[in-house]
Design an enzyme around this catalytic site. Structure first.
Site, PDB file in Angstrom:
ATOM      1  N   LYS A  13       0.841  -1.218   0.000  1.00 12.75           N
ATOM      2  CA  LYS A  13       0.000   0.000   0.000  1.00 12.75           C
ATOM      3  C   LYS A  13       0.868   1.257   0.000  1.00 12.75           C
ATOM      4  O   LYS A  13       0.660   2.176  -0.778  1.00 12.75           O
ATOM      5  CB  LYS A  13      -0.948   0.013   1.228  1.00 12.75           C
ATOM      6  N   ARG A  88     -10.095   0.446   7.919  1.00 15.82           N
ATOM      7  CA  ARG A  88      -9.738  -0.953   8.178  1.00 15.82           C
ATOM      8  C   ARG A  88     -10.915  -1.733   8.729  1.00 15.82           C
ATOM      9  O   ARG A  88     -10.807  -2.941   8.906  1.00 15.82           O
ATOM     10  CB  ARG A  88      -8.617  -1.032   9.208  1.00 15.82           C
ATOM     11  N   ARG A 127      11.677  -5.412   5.057  1.00 14.33           N
ATOM     12  CA  ARG A 127      11.397  -3.991   4.767  1.00 14.33           C
ATOM     13  C   ARG A 127      12.365  -3.058   5.500  1.00 14.33           C
ATOM     14  O   ARG A 127      12.694  -3.243   6.663  1.00 14.33           O
ATOM     15  CB  ARG A 127       9.976  -3.639   5.177  1.00 14.33           C
TER      16      ARG A 127
HETATM   17  P1  AP5 Z   1       0.354   0.619   8.607  1.00 12.71           P
HETATM   18  O1  AP5 Z   1       1.596   1.394   8.623  1.00 12.71           O
HETATM   19  O2  AP5 Z   1      -0.768   1.080   7.769  1.00 12.71           O
HETATM   20  O3  AP5 Z   1       0.740  -0.884   8.334  1.00 12.71           O
HETATM   21  P2  AP5 Z   1       0.042  -2.061   7.504  1.00 12.71           P
HETATM   22  O4  AP5 Z   1      -1.351  -1.840   7.066  1.00 12.71           O
HETATM   23  O5  AP5 Z   1       0.273  -3.249   8.353  1.00 12.71           O
HETATM   24  O6  AP5 Z   1       0.769  -2.037   6.175  1.00 12.71           O
HETATM   25  P3  AP5 Z   1       2.306  -1.932   5.973  1.00 12.71           P
HETATM   26  O7  AP5 Z   1       2.745  -0.511   6.077  1.00 12.71           O
HETATM   27  O8  AP5 Z   1       2.999  -2.925   6.868  1.00 12.71           O
HETATM   28  O9  AP5 Z   1       2.485  -2.524   4.530  1.00 12.71           O
HETATM   29  P4  AP5 Z   1       2.213  -1.904   3.102  1.00 12.71           P
HETATM   30  O10 AP5 Z   1       1.043  -2.608   2.502  1.00 12.71           O
HETATM   31  O11 AP5 Z   1       2.145  -0.414   3.146  1.00 12.71           O
HETATM   32  O12 AP5 Z   1       3.523  -2.400   2.366  1.00 12.71           O
HETATM   33  P5  AP5 Z   1       4.832  -1.570   1.905  1.00 12.71           P
HETATM   34  O13 AP5 Z   1       4.499  -0.747   0.723  1.00 12.71           O
HETATM   35  O14 AP5 Z   1       5.466  -0.923   3.078  1.00 12.71           O
HETATM   36  O15 AP5 Z   1      -0.225   0.502  10.105  1.00 12.71           O
HETATM   37  C1  AP5 Z   1       0.623   0.151  11.181  1.00 12.71           C
HETATM   38  C2  AP5 Z   1      -0.200   0.066  12.448  1.00 12.71           C
HETATM   39  O16 AP5 Z   1      -0.806   1.338  12.723  1.00 12.71           O
HETATM   40  C3  AP5 Z   1      -1.375  -0.923  12.437  1.00 12.71           C
HETATM   41  O17 AP5 Z   1      -0.970  -2.226  12.755  1.00 12.71           O
HETATM   42  C4  AP5 Z   1      -2.272  -0.307  13.500  1.00 12.71           C
HETATM   43  O18 AP5 Z   1      -1.809  -0.595  14.798  1.00 12.71           O
HETATM   44  C5  AP5 Z   1      -2.104   1.193  13.273  1.00 12.71           C
HETATM   45  N1  AP5 Z   1      -3.077   1.738  12.319  1.00 12.71           N
HETATM   46  C6  AP5 Z   1      -2.830   2.258  11.089  1.00 12.71           C
HETATM   47  N2  AP5 Z   1      -3.963   2.638  10.508  1.00 12.71           N
HETATM   48  C7  AP5 Z   1      -4.956   2.379  11.381  1.00 12.71           C
HETATM   49  C8  AP5 Z   1      -6.358   2.516  11.329  1.00 12.71           C
HETATM   50  N3  AP5 Z   1      -6.988   3.003  10.245  1.00 12.71           N
HETATM   51  N4  AP5 Z   1      -7.078   2.134  12.417  1.00 12.71           N
HETATM   52  C9  AP5 Z   1      -6.487   1.628  13.512  1.00 12.71           C
HETATM   53  N5  AP5 Z   1      -5.153   1.443  13.617  1.00 12.71           N
HETATM   54  C10 AP5 Z   1      -4.392   1.804  12.545  1.00 12.71           C
HETATM   55  O19 AP5 Z   1       5.741  -2.784   1.394  1.00 12.71           O
HETATM   56  C11 AP5 Z   1       6.299  -3.714   2.285  1.00 12.71           C
HETATM   57  C12 AP5 Z   1       7.699  -4.142   1.781  1.00 12.71           C
HETATM   58  O20 AP5 Z   1       7.570  -4.860   0.552  1.00 12.71           O
HETATM   59  C13 AP5 Z   1       8.651  -2.966   1.474  1.00 12.71           C
HETATM   60  O21 AP5 Z   1       9.942  -3.358   1.874  1.00 12.71           O
HETATM   61  C14 AP5 Z   1       8.583  -2.797  -0.049  1.00 12.71           C
HETATM   62  O22 AP5 Z   1       9.808  -2.310  -0.548  1.00 12.71           O
HETATM   63  C15 AP5 Z   1       8.294  -4.213  -0.506  1.00 12.71           C
HETATM   64  N6  AP5 Z   1       7.404  -4.272  -1.661  1.00 12.71           N
HETATM   65  C16 AP5 Z   1       6.253  -3.567  -1.823  1.00 12.71           C
HETATM   66  N7  AP5 Z   1       5.653  -3.901  -2.989  1.00 12.71           N
HETATM   67  C17 AP5 Z   1       6.465  -4.853  -3.556  1.00 12.71           C
HETATM   68  C18 AP5 Z   1       6.374  -5.611  -4.781  1.00 12.71           C
HETATM   69  N8  AP5 Z   1       5.316  -5.475  -5.620  1.00 12.71           N
HETATM   70  N9  AP5 Z   1       7.352  -6.498  -5.051  1.00 12.71           N
HETATM   71  C19 AP5 Z   1       8.387  -6.675  -4.184  1.00 12.71           C
HETATM   72  N10 AP5 Z   1       8.541  -5.990  -3.023  1.00 12.71           N
HETATM   73  C20 AP5 Z   1       7.572  -5.093  -2.708  1.00 12.71           C
END
Ligand code: AP5
Length: 216
Positions: A13, A88, A127
């Protein structure tokens, strides 16, 4: 254009939202980033939120909604936005509708980034995030040119506290509990578009931009 990105932790995302923001010139609103900025700044919200985030749990709606409303009060959202990490839950989806309708706005499209568990765990355990500018890297998928140094701003790269395997599994379980109702809500609203996010990041971005182009 008013867009939402849904998807499990690690689906990409943040990665896609950054690419879309650049390409489509839209504000990128990440509730995760806003919460982490509060944690880093030691605010009252940050201190409370940290407890939940480190356990892989959702931060209570009362805290997140207030923070989001403040962000929606900023002028840059008038030309459109990409919402990453919100909503969410079905409750959050309804809250978002209320916030937007008070501004005479409505969502154009909700992208569901569909990703499999082995891919998610591999992505999150490798990551790396820039402490200074928030750029995203991965130890093997998207390695920085210089070890632990950001390509964009030379800031220090770090691993998120919630990217430990046990917390990743908890975050995934929380996501799975809520997602079916959320997808159903947007499917009924005819604005849901699913993209397979296990593909290479550039391929995923191209599909999203193509679809978003319909709403220009
Ligand atoms: P948040 O930061 O939103 O975390 P998440 O939803 O768990 O998502 P991530 O940031 O972990 O992953 P992403 O999908 O963004 O992946 P990314 O692009 O980084 O939330 C964290 C916490 O905050 C929650 O657990 C909660 O506690 C709280 N929170 C947040 N919003 C909330 C809400 N609305 N309500 C309540 N609580 C809330 O990519 C991951 C890795 O993969 C990177 O290293 C990237 O380089 C790699 N990558 C990405 N895409 C690819 C691809 N296509 N191929 C290869 N590698 C890739």
């Amino acid at each position: 254009m008013k867009l939402v990105l849904l998807g499990p932790p690690g689906a990409g995302k943040g990665t896609q939202a950054k690419g879309m923001a650049k390409e489509l010139k839209l504000a990128h609103i990440s509730t995760g980033d806003l919460l982490r900025a509060n944690v880093a700044g030691g605010t009252a919200l940050g201190l409370e939120a940290k407890e939940y985030m480190n356990k892989g749990l959702l931060v209570p709606d009362s805290l997140v909604t207030k923070m989001l409303e403040e962000r929606f009060g900023m002028p840059d959202i008038k030309t459109g936005f990409i919402l990453d990490g919100y909503p969410r839950t079905i409750n959050q989806a309804k809250t978002l509708d209320k916030i937007l309708s008070a501004k005479k706005m409505a969502l154009d499209v909700v992208f569901d980034l569909d990703s499999s568990e082995p891919v998610i765990v591999q992505r999150l355990s490798g990551r790396l995030v820039c402490r200074k500018c928030g750029a995203l890297f991965h130890k093997t998928n998207m390695p920085p040119k210089k070890n632990m140094v950001c390509d964009n701003c030379s800031g220090e790269l770090y691993q998120r506290d919630d990217d430990k395997e046990e917390t990743i599994r908890k975050r995934l379980a929380v996501y799975r509990q809520e997602v079916a109702a959320l997808l159903d809500y947007y499917k009924k609203g005819n604005i849901l578009f699913t993209v397979s996010a296990d593909q290479e990041a550039g391929v995923v971005l191209k599909k999203i931009i193509e679809k978003a182009g319909q709403y220009r």
